[in-house]
Scaffold this motif. Structure first.
Motif, short mmCIF file in Angstrom:
data_model
loop_
_atom_site.label_atom_id
_atom_site.label_comp_id
_atom_site.label_asym_id
_atom_site.label_seq_id
_atom_site.Cartn_x
_atom_site.Cartn_y
_atom_site.Cartn_z
N GLU A 1 -45.00 -8.64 -14.77
CA GLU A 1 -45.02 -10.19 -15.57
C GLU A 1 -45.47 -10.97 -15.16
O GLU A 1 -46.07 -12.14 -16.74
CB GLU A 1 -43.49 -10.88 -15.67
N MET A 2 -46.48 -11.18 -14.25
CA MET A 2 -47.72 -12.45 -14.26
C MET A 2 -48.64 -11.95 -14.78
O MET A 2 -49.69 -12.40 -16.01
CB MET A 2 -48.05 -12.78 -12.91
N MET A 3 -49.20 -10.64 -14.43
CA MET A 3 -50.09 -10.49 -15.48
C MET A 3 -50.02 -9.82 -16.71
O MET A 3 -50.93 -9.87 -17.76
CB MET A 3 -50.33 -8.56 -14.49
N ILE A 4 -49.00 -9.54 -17.13
CA ILE A 4 -49.08 -9.61 -18.77
C ILE A 4 -48.80 -11.07 -19.45
O ILE A 4 -49.23 -11.04 -20.54
CB ILE A 4 -47.60 -9.19 -19.00
N THR A 5 -48.50 -12.05 -18.63
CA THR A 5 -48.70 -13.10 -19.28
C THR A 5 -50.11 -13.93 -19.00
O THR A 5 -50.52 -14.43 -20.49
CB THR A 5 -47.86 -14.56 -18.24
N PHE A 6 -50.96 -13.74 -18.01
CA PHE A 6 -52.28 -13.98 -17.94
C PHE A 6 -52.74 -13.04 -19.05
O PHE A 6 -53.46 -13.56 -19.72
CB PHE A 6 -52.76 -13.47 -16.55
N ASN A 7 -52.14 -12.07 -18.85
CA ASN A 7 -53.49 -11.50 -20.04
C ASN A 7 -53.09 -11.91 -21.45
O ASN A 7 -53.93 -12.07 -22.10
CB ASN A 7 -52.59 -9.76 -20.52
N GLU A 8 -51.30 -11.98 -22.36
CA GLU A 8 -51.87 -13.25 -23.74
C GLU A 8 -52.09 -14.86 -23.30
O GLU A 8 -52.79 -14.88 -24.22
CB GLU A 8 -50.28 -13.23 -23.75
N TYR A 9 -52.74 -15.09 -21.77
CA TYR A 9 -52.52 -16.61 -22.18
C TYR A 9 -54.69 -16.32 -22.52
O TYR A 9 -55.14 -16.88 -22.69
CB TYR A 9 -52.71 -17.23 -20.51
N CYS A 10 -55.51 -15.29 -21.46
CA CYS A 10 -56.34 -14.56 -21.67
C CYS A 10 -56.39 -14.43 -23.56
O CYS A 10 -57.90 -15.04 -23.76
CB CYS A 10 -57.19 -14.07 -20.95
N ALA A 11 -55.94 -14.26 -23.68
CA ALA A 11 -56.23 -13.68 -25.39
C ALA A 11 -56.57 -14.63 -26.13
O ALA A 11 -56.79 -15.03 -27.58
CB ALA A 11 -55.19 -12.58 -25.76
N LEU A 12 -55.64 -16.07 -25.86
CA LEU A 12 -56.01 -17.17 -26.40
C LEU A 12 -56.51 -18.46 -26.29
O LEU A 12 -56.35 -19.16 -27.14
CB LEU A 12 -54.25 -18.13 -26.74
N HIS A 13 -57.17 -17.83 -25.26
CA HIS A 13 -57.58 -19.20 -24.98
C HIS A 13 -59.38 -19.14 -24.58
O HIS A 13 -59.97 -17.60 -23.90
CB HIS A 13 -57.05 -19.53 -23.32
N PRO A 14 -60.39 -19.22 -25.31
CA PRO A 14 -61.48 -19.13 -25.55
C PRO A 14 -62.35 -19.08 -23.67
O PRO A 14 -62.04 -19.41 -23.15
CB PRO A 14 -62.57 -19.96 -26.59
N PRO A 15 -63.71 -18.19 -23.50
CA PRO A 15 -63.79 -18.23 -21.88
C PRO A 15 -64.80 -19.88 -21.48
O PRO A 15 -65.06 -20.06 -22.92
CB PRO A 15 -65.40 -17.30 -22.23
N THR A 16 -64.80 -20.02 -21.18
CA THR A 16 -65.62 -20.91 -20.33
C THR A 16 -66.90 -21.40 -19.75
O THR A 16 -67.44 -22.37 -19.53
CB THR A 16 -64.31 -22.13 -19.34
N TYR A 17 -67.70 -20.39 -19.90
CA TYR A 17 -68.64 -19.92 -19.33
C TYR A 17 -69.39 -20.03 -20.46
O TYR A 17 -69.25 -19.74 -21.56
CB TYR A 17 -68.46 -18.73 -18.17
N THR A 18 -70.95 -20.63 -19.63
CA THR A 18 -72.10 -20.35 -20.95
C THR A 18 -72.94 -19.08 -21.06
O THR A 18 -73.07 -19.52 -19.90
CB THR A 18 -72.70 -21.64 -19.99
N VAL A 19 -72.72 -18.26 -21.80
CA VAL A 19 -74.17 -17.65 -21.66
C VAL A 19 -75.38 -18.00 -21.85
O VAL A 19 -75.55 -18.33 -23.30
CB VAL A 19 -73.72 -16.52 -22.94
N PHE A 20 -76.38 -18.02 -21.46
CA PHE A 20 -78.03 -18.18 -21.25
C PHE A 20 -78.44 -16.85 -21.94
O PHE A 20 -78.38 -16.01 -21.92
CB PHE A 20 -78.57 -18.28 -20.28
N ASP A 21 -79.38 -17.30 -23.69
CA ASP A 21 -80.53 -16.62 -24.02
C ASP A 21 -81.76 -16.16 -23.06
O ASP A 21 -82.16 -14.60 -23.59
CB ASP A 21 -80.83 -16.81 -25.72
N ASN A 22 -81.64 -16.65 -22.43
CA ASN A 22 -82.96 -16.24 -21.60
C ASN A 22 -83.01 -16.15 -20.02
O ASN A 22 -83.51 -15.97 -19.39
CB ASN A 22 -84.21 -17.91 -21.42
#
Length: 72
Positions: free
Chosen positions: A42-63
């Motif tokens: 149940e937690m895995m299913i709930t967290f999967n849905e949560y991740c689909a609704l929230h954008p990543p919080t990390y920064t991707v660097f081009d360089n």
């Protein structure tokens, strides 16, 4: 109102805390499931849905560079 956002608005406080702790990698799935009184599945299913609704919080660097490891 978007149907997807209404699901997170009605989340129980203990579930919200568990999702935030999982999302920031401070808890693991079993610890979060125990906090919410949910099964691991149940937690895995709930967290999967949560991740689909929230954008990543990390920064991707081009360089970003790739370092080679000479392990010969």
């Amino acid at each position: 109102m978007d149907n997807r956002s209404s699901k997170t608005d009605t989340m129980r406080p203990e579930t919200r805390k568990a999702m935030e702790m999982l999302f920031s990698a401070k808890w693991n799935i079993p610890q979060a499931a125990k906090h919410c009184n949910l099964t691991r599945k149940e937690m895995m299913i709930t967290f999967n849905e949560y991740c689909a609704l929230h954008p990543p919080t990390y920064t991707v660097f081009d360089n970003a560079i790739q370092l080679d490891l000479n392990l010969k």
